[in-house]
Scaffold this motif. Structure first.
Motif, PDB file in Angstrom:
ATOM      1  N   GLU A 298       0.979  -1.176  -0.033  1.00  0.00           N
ATOM      2  CA  GLU A 298       0.034  -0.013  -0.153  1.00  0.00           C
ATOM      3  C   GLU A 298       0.875   1.333   0.086  1.00  0.00           C
ATOM      4  O   GLU A 298       0.589   2.257  -0.593  1.00  0.00           O
ATOM      5  CB  GLU A 298      -0.918   0.035   1.332  1.00  0.00           C
ATOM      6  N   LYS A 299       1.826   1.143   0.677  1.00  0.00           N
ATOM      7  CA  LYS A 299       2.800   2.286   0.948  1.00  0.00           C
ATOM      8  C   LYS A 299       3.630   2.652  -0.355  1.00  0.00           C
ATOM      9  O   LYS A 299       3.729   3.980  -0.893  1.00  0.00           O
ATOM     10  CB  LYS A 299       3.891   2.052   1.996  1.00  0.00           C
ATOM     11  N   ILE A 300       3.996   1.433  -1.111  1.00  0.00           N
ATOM     12  CA  ILE A 300       4.697   1.668  -2.489  1.00  0.00           C
ATOM     13  C   ILE A 300       3.768   2.052  -3.633  1.00  0.00           C
ATOM     14  O   ILE A 300       3.690   3.031  -4.299  1.00  0.00           O
ATOM     15  CB  ILE A 300       5.487   0.305  -2.803  1.00  0.00           C
ATOM     16  N   ASN A 301       2.481   1.558  -3.441  1.00  0.00           N
ATOM     17  CA  ASN A 301       1.642   1.742  -4.596  1.00  0.00           C
ATOM     18  C   ASN A 301       0.897   3.409  -4.547  1.00  0.00           C
ATOM     19  O   ASN A 301       0.461   3.833  -5.302  1.00  0.00           O
ATOM     20  CB  ASN A 301       0.352   1.077  -4.315  1.00  0.00           C
ATOM     21  N   MET A 302       1.174   3.995  -3.375  1.00  0.00           N
ATOM     22  CA  MET A 302       0.861   5.448  -3.104  1.00  0.00           C
ATOM     23  C   MET A 302       1.542   6.324  -3.817  1.00  0.00           C
ATOM     24  O   MET A 302       1.644   7.578  -3.921  1.00  0.00           O
ATOM     25  CB  MET A 302       0.549   5.759  -1.594  1.00  0.00           C
ATOM     26  N   LEU A 303       3.208   5.844  -4.016  1.00  0.00           N
ATOM     27  CA  LEU A 303       4.007   6.611  -4.800  1.00  0.00           C
ATOM     28  C   LEU A 303       3.664   7.114  -6.225  1.00  0.00           C
ATOM     29  O   LEU A 303       2.867   6.594  -6.854  1.00  0.00           O
ATOM     30  CB  LEU A 303       5.412   5.867  -4.713  1.00  0.00           C
ATOM     31  N   PRO A 304       4.100   8.242  -6.304  1.00  0.00           N
ATOM     32  CA  PRO A 304       4.032   8.415  -7.828  1.00  0.00           C
ATOM     33  C   PRO A 304       4.747   7.406  -8.834  1.00  0.00           C
ATOM     34  O   PRO A 304       5.883   7.412  -8.451  1.00  0.00           O
ATOM     35  CB  PRO A 304       4.736  10.061  -8.045  1.00  0.00           C
ATOM     36  N   ASN A 305       4.216   7.026  -9.753  1.00  0.00           N
ATOM     37  CA  ASN A 305       4.765   5.942 -10.440  1.00  0.00           C
ATOM     38  C   ASN A 305       5.459   4.960  -9.830  1.00  0.00           C
ATOM     39  O   ASN A 305       6.633   4.717  -9.873  1.00  0.00           O
ATOM     40  CB  ASN A 305       5.937   6.588 -11.712  1.00  0.00           C
ATOM     41  N   PRO A 306       4.455   4.209  -9.079  1.00  0.00           N
ATOM     42  CA  PRO A 306       5.015   3.260  -8.323  1.00  0.00           C
ATOM     43  C   PRO A 306       5.898   1.984  -8.817  1.00  0.00           C
ATOM     44  O   PRO A 306       5.166   1.585 -10.066  1.00  0.00           O
ATOM     45  CB  PRO A 306       3.735   2.710  -7.564  1.00  0.00           C
ATOM     46  N   PRO A 307       6.832   1.503  -8.546  1.00  0.00           N
ATOM     47  CA  PRO A 307       7.458   0.392  -9.122  1.00  0.00           C
ATOM     48  C   PRO A 307       6.517  -0.900  -8.998  1.00  0.00           C
ATOM     49  O   PRO A 307       6.149  -0.977  -8.255  1.00  0.00           O
ATOM     50  CB  PRO A 307       8.947   0.384  -8.571  1.00  0.00           C
ATOM     51  N   SER A 308       7.033  -1.942 -10.126  1.00  0.00           N
ATOM     52  CA  SER A 308       6.116  -3.322  -9.752  1.00  0.00           C
ATOM     53  C   SER A 308       7.276  -4.227  -9.184  1.00  0.00           C
ATOM     54  O   SER A 308       7.092  -5.016  -8.573  1.00  0.00           O
ATOM     55  CB  SER A 308       5.623  -3.517 -11.094  1.00  0.00           C
ATOM     56  N   VAL A 309       8.457  -3.779  -9.346  1.00  0.00           N
ATOM     57  CA  VAL A 309       9.493  -4.541  -8.590  1.00  0.00           C
ATOM     58  C   VAL A 309      10.317  -3.701  -7.795  1.00  0.00           C
ATOM     59  O   VAL A 309      10.920  -2.483  -8.136  1.00  0.00           O
ATOM     60  CB  VAL A 309      10.400  -5.380  -9.772  1.00  0.00           C
ATOM     61  N   VAL A 310      10.864  -4.227  -6.754  1.00  0.00           N
ATOM     62  CA  VAL A 310      11.932  -3.401  -5.913  1.00  0.00           C
ATOM     63  C   VAL A 310      13.050  -4.376  -5.430  1.00  0.00           C
ATOM     64  O   VAL A 310      12.985  -5.633  -5.845  1.00  0.00           O
ATOM     65  CB  VAL A 310      11.189  -2.961  -4.580  1.00  0.00           C
ATOM     66  N   TYR A 311      14.118  -3.658  -4.971  1.00  0.00           N
ATOM     67  CA  TYR A 311      15.257  -4.611  -5.006  1.00  0.00           C
ATOM     68  C   TYR A 311      15.786  -4.368  -3.545  1.00  0.00           C
ATOM     69  O   TYR A 311      15.788  -3.536  -2.765  1.00  0.00           O
ATOM     70  CB  TYR A 311      16.345  -3.858  -5.605  1.00  0.00           C
ATOM     71  N   TYR A 312      16.771  -5.200  -3.022  1.00  0.00           N
ATOM     72  CA  TYR A 312      17.150  -5.290  -1.640  1.00  0.00           C
ATOM     73  C   TYR A 312      18.482  -5.959  -1.477  1.00  0.00           C
ATOM     74  O   TYR A 312      18.956  -6.759  -2.455  1.00  0.00           O
ATOM     75  CB  TYR A 312      15.967  -5.993  -0.662  1.00  0.00           C
ATOM     76  N   ASN A 313      19.463  -5.827  -0.589  1.00  0.00           N
ATOM     77  CA  ASN A 313      20.580  -6.454  -0.447  1.00  0.00           C
ATOM     78  C   ASN A 313      20.315  -7.863   0.219  1.00  0.00           C
ATOM     79  O   ASN A 313      20.025  -7.580   1.462  1.00  0.00           O
ATOM     80  CB  ASN A 313      21.536  -5.653   0.518  1.00  0.00           C
ATOM     81  N   LYS A 314      20.613  -8.949  -0.310  1.00  0.00           N
ATOM     82  CA  LYS A 314      20.381 -10.307   0.275  1.00  0.00           C
ATOM     83  C   LYS A 314      21.381 -10.679   1.448  1.00  0.00           C
ATOM     84  O   LYS A 314      21.121 -11.634   2.180  1.00  0.00           O
ATOM     85  CB  LYS A 314      20.390 -11.041  -0.784  1.00  0.00           C
TER      86      LYS A 314
END
Length: 316
Positions: A298-314
């Motif tokens: 919900e937080k990400i989808n509220m952003l302008p042009n929300p990404p469909s994929v995000v990244y993280y350090n494994k």
């Protein structure tokens, strides 16, 4: 000035071969023989290049300095790391410890000693390579160390008592089972903060878009799988070879050969398995936003042009 990006690995991390080449360089044991002056010179070159100063070196020379720098200095703090805690010490240290665990697996005192040495080494590596942003507390390190050592000992000693009536090969494989069990305890405990608070998520432009415990769990699972697979060749193939030599009577005729042969076999196998398994999963891993916890979606989808994929350090 050269146009290379010194803050990223030299090879494409989106491909397995690119990641493998990166880790073969990072874990190269020859880096341990670099003198303090060579390490300090490599740091000077990297610092000058980062600040935009002219270094009058070729791209290959700049990358050589960067790889030597990465082998000895902490990526977050810039401090020189303990010698045996560096990634370049992984193969020589692990081949010695693993070879001895595989050789001295029948005696209870020997099992206790070598499992304790192994977990002590793991704790030192974890402390040396701790994150500068989320440092491991002394309490967290101590808890992980005690529980991982306890888990390894319970597994090793318990299985040793169960396999006494089984074929000799089963006894030789007990150390691998104990190490795998300890990894499954040690890694999640060392990263407990991520499991509670989540790991940072970024979009393709590097912007922080939230924290996720789902991504943290995925990263920790990837690391556990990599660590167990990394140990597998060195802890499974030598027992198979030694079991065959034992049946042929070679070990009875040359009892002194057991430890050095297993240490050497582990060294050859770990030299390949360590970088090969580190490269199994991308360091900068991706996850679909739809797989994250609902409140993070919900937080990400509220952003302008929300990404469909995000990244993280494994992690490693």
């Amino acid at each position: 000035m050269s146009g290379i990006n010194i803050d990223e690995p030299r090879w494409d991390q989106g491909t397995y071969m690119g990641r493998a080449r990166h880790f073969f360089t990072t874990t190269n044991p020859l880096n341990l023989f670099a003198t303090p002056s060579q390490l300090d010179n490599a740091k000077l070159i990297v610092d000058k290049y980062r600040s935009g100063e002219s270094v009058n070196l070729s791209d290959d020379e700049i990358w050589a300095a960067k790889h030597l720098y990465d082998s000895a200095f902490h990526p977050d703090t810039g401090e020189k790391m303990y010698l045996i805690g560096r990634m370049s010490a992984q193969v020589p240290m692990n081949m010695t410890i693993t070879g001895c665990m595989l050789t001295f697996y029948k005696s209870t005192p020997a099992v206790v000693f070598w499992q304790w040495i192994n977990q002590s080494f793991n704790a030192l590596v974890n402390y040396t390579n701790r994150s500068g942003d989320s440092p491991i507390t002394v309490k967290q390190l101590g808890t992980s160390y005690v529980l991982a050592t306890g888990g390894a000992l319970v597994t090793a000693l318990g299985l040793n008592s169960l396999v006494k009536s089984m074929p000799p090969l089963m006894g030789r494989l007990v150390p691998f089972t104990a190490v795998a069990a300890a990894n499954c305890v040690n890694i999640p405990l060392m990263r407990m903060r991520e499991l509670k608070e989540g790991v940072s998520l970024i979009d393709e432009n590097g912007n922080n878009v939230g924290q996720s415990t789902v991504a943290a769990k995925k990263g920790i699972l990837s690391v556990c799988i990599s660590r167990i697979l990394m140990a597998s060749p060195g802890m499974v193939i030598p027992p198979l070879i030694m079991n065959k030599l034992e049946r042929k009577g070679t070990l009875r005729r040359y009892p002194w050969i057991s430890a050095p042969l297993q240490v050497a076999l582990c060294g050859v196998l770990l030299a390949v398995a360590t970088p090969a398994c580190c490269a199994l999963f991308p360091q900068k891993s991706s996850i679909s936003v739809s797989r994250l916890e609902k409140e993070v979606q919900e937080k990400i989808n509220m952003l302008p042009n929300p990404p469909s994929v995000v990244y993280y350090n494994k992690g490693l």
